[in-house]
Design an enzyme around this catalytic site. Structure first.
Site, mmCIF file in Angstrom:
data_model
loop_
_atom_site.group_PDB
_atom_site.id
_atom_site.type_symbol
_atom_site.label_atom_id
_atom_site.label_comp_id
_atom_site.label_asym_id
_atom_site.label_seq_id
_atom_site.Cartn_x
_atom_site.Cartn_y
_atom_site.Cartn_z
ATOM 1 N N SER A 1 0.870 -1.163 0.000
ATOM 2 C CA SER A 1 0.000 0.000 0.000
ATOM 3 C C SER A 1 0.912 1.220 0.000
ATOM 4 C CB SER A 1 -0.900 -0.024 1.236
ATOM 5 O OG SER A 1 -1.896 0.968 1.108
ATOM 6 N N GLU A 2 0.765 2.087 -1.011
ATOM 7 C CA GLU A 2 1.804 3.086 -1.262
ATOM 8 C C GLU A 2 1.915 4.169 -0.175
ATOM 9 O OE1 GLU A 2 -0.772 2.509 -3.288
ATOM 10 O OE2 GLU A 2 -1.659 4.371 -4.053
ATOM 11 N N ASN A 3 0.969 4.221 0.744
ATOM 12 C CA ASN A 3 1.115 5.171 1.852
ATOM 13 C C ASN A 3 2.113 4.676 2.900
ATOM 14 O OD1 ASN A 3 -0.948 3.196 2.353
ATOM 15 N ND2 ASN A 3 -1.482 4.304 4.208
ATOM 16 N N GLY A 4 2.641 3.441 2.704
ATOM 17 C CA GLY A 4 3.735 3.035 3.575
ATOM 18 C C GLY A 4 3.563 1.742 4.327
ATOM 19 N N SER B 1 8.534 4.064 -0.116
ATOM 20 C CA SER B 1 7.446 3.356 -0.794
ATOM 21 C C SER B 1 7.572 3.483 -2.317
ATOM 22 C CB SER B 1 6.108 3.942 -0.336
ATOM 23 O OG SER B 1 5.050 3.290 -0.971
#
Lengths: 229, 217
Positions: free
Chosen positions: B45-48, B87
């Site tokens: 998940s690209e938010n981390g 990320s």
């Protein structure tokens, strides 16, 4: 140098009209709630805000938009804010939309002393307009520059009196890179402890990047999409 | 015709053991519900967050733990958290094996548009431009036509482009198509859908070779 300040209003008091601010957070997760409230109370205007999102109508940066404090927003995704969309479509608010990774890297570059870098994100799109492009090993890239911000305002989970920071879960997001950027970095933390109490092995942001730190109060930590199994 | 769930179920068959996968918002998110037996994938998940788990129970909800769609989620054994620059380092350096995205339009060169409708919708690209510029394998999950019945599989995009020549496969309510040098190559048909229906609904170059099997569930 003493970094600890009493509260958010003391931390933000030197912020002036027209400055460029970085504000940490992803959606409403990991945003500097106390500092945003203090900025609303301070009433500074014509701000350029660099933040992945623009809050929602009645929380986060949305509160600053409502008070017309923001001249320009630099973000990657602004979909949850009706007031934002209204100001944008009416031309009251200037917006620069950037790929999320580019936004993160431009923060990192500022904090790392790197003036510019090449990324493939946005090549061939509106984002590339007016930017230098270059080919490396047969692939096209666009040049993106480091930001140049006056203040970075971040939110951490724990911090110490020397400014060392530890973030929690996905509330980390943009906060560490932004903390490295800003000419002056303000960190608000849920728990402020004396230097020496945090294990140096687990520090995410070394204190050298932080100029002012305070323990925040009354964190609401609003959830945008409360989803259960 | 495939339901949204069936589109996700069909895409889930593309998963291979050990894959790192980024799922976009909407139909792509549903792919996580259909990971085949015996296959282990790690969701990014690209938010981390790497190793995203299911939605939490009421007791487990943590405002500091969300996915890129801002939904509350959980971790799994082996999960890790990181900042946004790290990320996108994972994404740009090609370490994410498969990206599943929604789209407003795809053209027959594999260009994708999914971030802006000029004058109408200004939401932004989020991480989509970084993902499509670097991902090795991009599958688009979407309806074949828009609300007005117009094809979303075009010769030329009408909306602002998100990335060029990046889409490898498209799974719609009507069919599965691969994007090749000569256009959209029809690979599988949804149950009850005819080749004629796909032809009518596809504005871009369409290639039909040999027998086209029906998707089995």
């Amino acid at each position: 140098m003493k970094k600890v300040v009493a509260n958010a209003s003391e931390a933000v008091r030197d912020i002036k009209d027209g400055m460029t601010l970085m504000l940490g957070g992803f959606g409403l997760c990991g945003i500097p709630e106390n500092s945003i409230t203090a900025l609303v109370n301070l009433g500074v205007k014509n701000l350029t805000c660099i933040s992945n999102n623009a809050g929602v109508d009645d929380f986060g940066i949305g509160l600053m938009l409502k008070g017309r404090q923001v001249k320009k927003m630099i973000s990657s995704y602004v979909g949850e804010n009706a007031e934002f969309e209204r100001q944008l479509l009416s031309g009251e608010l200037e917006v620069e939309l950037l790929p999320q990774g580019t936004l993160a890297e431009r923060c990192r570059a500022e904090g790392a002393g790197i003036p510019a870098f090449f990324t493939p994100a946005g090549y061939g799109t509106e984002v590339a307009e007016g930017k230098e492009t270059r080919e490396f090993d047969g692939k096209q890239y666009i040049m993106e520059k480091a930001f140049n911000s006056d203040y970075a305002i971040v939110k951490a989970w724990k911090g110490d009196t020397d400014g060392n920071l530890i973030f929690k879960a996905t509330a980390r997001n943009f906060n560490p890179m932004m903390a490295m950027a800003g000419k002056i970095t303000i960190a608000e933390v849920e728990e402020l402890v004396p230097a020496g109490e945090l294990d140096p092995n687990f520090i995410h942001t070394p204190g050298i990047f932080v100029n002012k730190i305070f323990q925040g109060v009354d964190y609401e930590k609003r959830i945008e999409q409360r989803t259960i199994r | 015709m495939l339901t949204k769930q069936q589109i996700a179920q069909r895409i889930a068959r593309e998963l291979k053991d050990g894959y790192y996968v980024n799922l976009g918002i909407g139909i792509p998110t549903l792919v996580a519900n259909y990971v085949p037996e015996g296959i282990n994938v790690t969701l990014q998940s690209e938010n981390g967050l790497l190793g995203m788990g299911p939605f939490p129970t009421e007791e487990e909800i943590d405002a500091d733990l969300i996915n890129a769609g801002k939904q509350t989620v959980t971790t799994l054994p082996g999960s890790s958290f990181f900042d946004s620059a790290t990320s996108f380092a994972m994404i740009r350096s090609g370490r994410v094996d498969l990206t599943v995205l929604g789209a407003m339009e795809v053209n027959d060169n594999g260009d994708i548009a999914n971030w802006k409708i000029p004058g109408k919708m200004v939401k932004g690209m989020g991480g989509a431009m970084d993902l499509v510029a670097s991902a090795k394998n991009i599958i688009v999950a979407m309806q074949h036509t828009n609300r007005d019945g117009e094809s979303k599989l075009l010769k030329k995009l009408t909306l602002p482009v998100t990335g060029l020549g990046c889409v490898k496969k498209v799974v719609t309510d009507l069919c599965v198509m691969e994007v090749t040098e000569s256009g959209f190559e029809l690979k599988e048909l949804a149950p009850g859908v005819t080749i004629e229906q796909v032809k009518i609904a596809t504005e871009g170059r369409l290639i039909i070779e040999g027998e086209i099997p029906e998707i089995q569930f």
